[in-house]
Design a protein around this motif. Sequence first.
Motif, PDB file in Angstrom:
ATOM      1  N   LEU A  75     -10.238 -12.735  19.736  1.00 15.10           N
ATOM      2  CA  LEU A  75      -9.234 -13.662  19.191  1.00 15.10           C
ATOM      3  C   LEU A  75      -9.848 -14.589  18.154  1.00 15.10           C
ATOM      4  CD1 LEU A  75      -7.235 -14.620  22.418  1.00 15.10           C
ATOM      5  CD2 LEU A  75      -6.487 -13.108  20.567  1.00 15.10           C
ATOM      6  N   GLN A  76     -11.088 -15.033  18.409  1.00 13.35           N
ATOM      7  CA  GLN A  76     -11.761 -15.899  17.446  1.00 13.35           C
ATOM      8  C   GLN A  76     -11.986 -15.166  16.137  1.00 13.35           C
ATOM      9  OE1 GLN A  76     -12.576 -19.208  17.886  1.00 13.35           O
ATOM     10  NE2 GLN A  76     -12.999 -19.099  15.687  1.00 13.35           N
ATOM     11  N   SER A  77     -12.382 -13.901  16.241  1.00  7.24           N
ATOM     12  CA  SER A  77     -12.594 -13.100  15.043  1.00  7.24           C
ATOM     13  C   SER A  77     -11.283 -12.915  14.284  1.00  7.24           C
ATOM     14  CB  SER A  77     -13.180 -11.744  15.421  1.00  7.24           C
ATOM     15  OG  SER A  77     -13.321 -10.922  14.281  1.00  7.24           O
ATOM     16  N   GLU A  78     -10.215 -12.614  15.025  1.00  6.33           N
ATOM     17  CA  GLU A  78      -8.906 -12.453  14.394  1.00  6.33           C
ATOM     18  C   GLU A  78      -8.433 -13.765  13.776  1.00  6.33           C
ATOM     19  OE1 GLU A  78      -6.390 -10.969  17.443  1.00  6.33           O
ATOM     20  OE2 GLU A  78      -7.250  -8.944  17.449  1.00  6.33           O
ATOM     21  N   ASN A  79      -8.704 -14.883  14.491  1.00  5.35           N
ATOM     22  CA  ASN A  79      -8.305 -16.187  13.967  1.00  5.35           C
ATOM     23  C   ASN A  79      -9.045 -16.516  12.676  1.00  5.35           C
ATOM     24  OD1 ASN A  79      -6.963 -18.931  14.443  1.00  5.35           O
ATOM     25  ND2 ASN A  79      -9.107 -19.508  14.291  1.00  5.35           N
ATOM     26  N   ASP A  80     -10.351 -16.192  12.642  1.00  3.94           N
ATOM     27  CA  ASP A  80     -11.127 -16.423  11.423  1.00  3.94           C
ATOM     28  C   ASP A  80     -10.569 -15.598  10.268  1.00  3.94           C
ATOM     29  OD1 ASP A  80     -12.730 -18.129  12.841  1.00  3.94           O
ATOM     30  OD2 ASP A  80     -14.323 -16.658  13.196  1.00  3.94           O
ATOM     31  N   GLU A  81     -10.215 -14.349  10.559  1.00  9.75           N
ATOM     32  CA  GLU A  81      -9.647 -13.497   9.512  1.00  9.75           C
ATOM     33  C   GLU A  81      -8.311 -14.047   9.030  1.00  9.75           C
ATOM     34  OE1 GLU A  81      -9.384  -9.593  11.107  1.00  9.75           O
ATOM     35  OE2 GLU A  81     -11.560  -9.258  11.198  1.00  9.75           O
ATOM     36  N   LEU A  82      -7.467 -14.485   9.991  1.00  4.63           N
ATOM     37  CA  LEU A  82      -6.168 -15.047   9.619  1.00  4.63           C
ATOM     38  C   LEU A  82      -6.333 -16.335   8.821  1.00  4.63           C
ATOM     39  CD1 LEU A  82      -4.126 -14.476  12.908  1.00  4.63           C
ATOM     40  CD2 LEU A  82      -3.808 -13.294  10.725  1.00  4.63           C
ATOM     41  N   GLN A  83      -7.294 -17.195   9.228  1.00  2.00           N
ATOM     42  CA  GLN A  83      -7.518 -18.441   8.500  1.00  2.00           C
ATOM     43  C   GLN A  83      -7.985 -18.168   7.078  1.00  2.00           C
ATOM     44  OE1 GLN A  83      -6.826 -21.607   9.700  1.00  2.00           O
ATOM     45  NE2 GLN A  83      -7.107 -22.057   7.522  1.00  2.00           N
ATOM     46  N   ALA A  84      -8.864 -17.169   6.942  1.00  2.00           N
ATOM     47  CA  ALA A  84      -9.328 -16.796   5.602  1.00  2.00           C
ATOM     48  C   ALA A  84      -8.161 -16.304   4.752  1.00  2.00           C
ATOM     49  CB  ALA A  84     -10.409 -15.721   5.701  1.00  2.00           C
ATOM     50  N   ARG A  85      -7.257 -15.548   5.379  1.00  2.00           N
ATOM     51  CA  ARG A  85      -6.087 -15.053   4.655  1.00  2.00           C
ATOM     52  C   ARG A  85      -5.153 -16.195   4.277  1.00  2.00           C
ATOM     53  NH1 ARG A  85      -4.272 -11.863   0.928  1.00  2.00           N
ATOM     54  NH2 ARG A  85      -2.164 -11.050   1.290  1.00  2.00           N
ATOM     55  N   VAL A  86      -4.983 -17.139   5.219  1.00  2.03           N
ATOM     56  CA  VAL A  86      -4.139 -18.309   4.933  1.00  2.03           C
ATOM     57  C   VAL A  86      -4.719 -19.116   3.776  1.00  2.03           C
ATOM     58  CG1 VAL A  86      -3.389 -20.542   5.846  1.00  2.03           C
ATOM     59  CG2 VAL A  86      -3.131 -18.500   7.234  1.00  2.03           C
ATOM     60  N   ASP A  87      -6.050 -19.324   3.795  1.00  3.80           N
ATOM     61  CA  ASP A  87      -6.698 -20.060   2.708  1.00  3.80           C
ATOM     62  C   ASP A  87      -6.503 -19.344   1.381  1.00  3.80           C
ATOM     63  OD1 ASP A  87      -7.543 -21.888   4.559  1.00  3.80           O
ATOM     64  OD2 ASP A  87      -9.567 -21.058   4.772  1.00  3.80           O
TER      65      ASP A  87
END
Length: 285
Positions: A75-87
């Motif tokens: 989940l942390q890895s997915e969250n990091d990917e999602l945050q990068a996409r959001v940014d």
Amino acid sequence: MKRGGDKFTIPGKYLLFILTIVAVALMVITLTTSLFSGIANTIAGFVVVPFQRGITTAGTWLISEADKLETIERLQSENDELQARVDQLTEENMQLTQDKYELNTLRQLYELDAQYESYEKVGAHVIAKDSGNWFYSFIIDKGLDDGLAIDMNIIAGGGLVGRITSIGPDWAKVTTIIADNFSVSGMVLSTSDNLIVTGNLESYENGVISFSKLQDSADVVVIGDKVVTSNISDKYLPEILIGYITTIESDSNNLTKSGTLTPAVDFEHLDEVLVITTLKQTVEE
């Protein structure tokens, strides 16, 4: 018992005694085995079984925690990917917003250029301004080296911004019509009645500036009328839009009227302007 050719035999009473001993021994062995088995089972019931249960519980807990840890890491890895996409999307959206703003600004300047096509103009960027929320004076990135001169009119957005009041080789200072006591000779476009527009930063907090000395004896000037620069202005070219009348009231002398108007330019957001390179004195000549 006899020896020699006779067969070996055991008297019956001895055989019975031996069998009895064997039977008793087997009974003791059986009882002993059962007793130890019972004791072992009892010990297992109190010690081994709970220990086994503890081991099983601990193993189950460790497996569960390992699964949780794996899930958290995933989940942390997915969250990091999602945050990068959001940014990334946020940055792209900001860029699109900026591009849209610049496009709208350029479109407004293009329309303004077409509206006053009889005048030569040069585009310029605002590079500095005085402190405060509004652009009552600011610096542009063009100057003497670009053919500019003091008193050249500045337009942007919907109309008149102000004029150049000081200049250098590659810069020029613009004082706007909302600056305190900065006056412009104006005219009501629909009636050709003259008036004086005067800047006032305190009034502009409400989005308006003042006008005075309006001669409207026929009472034909109404709220919403356009006010433009007049032909008698000594600094400004004629018929450049200044703003729209918002209030009118008669002066105490009953000969003139005063009031407020809303400027056509948004003096809170100025990034690019057009400098009209034609001077009023040149037009008059």
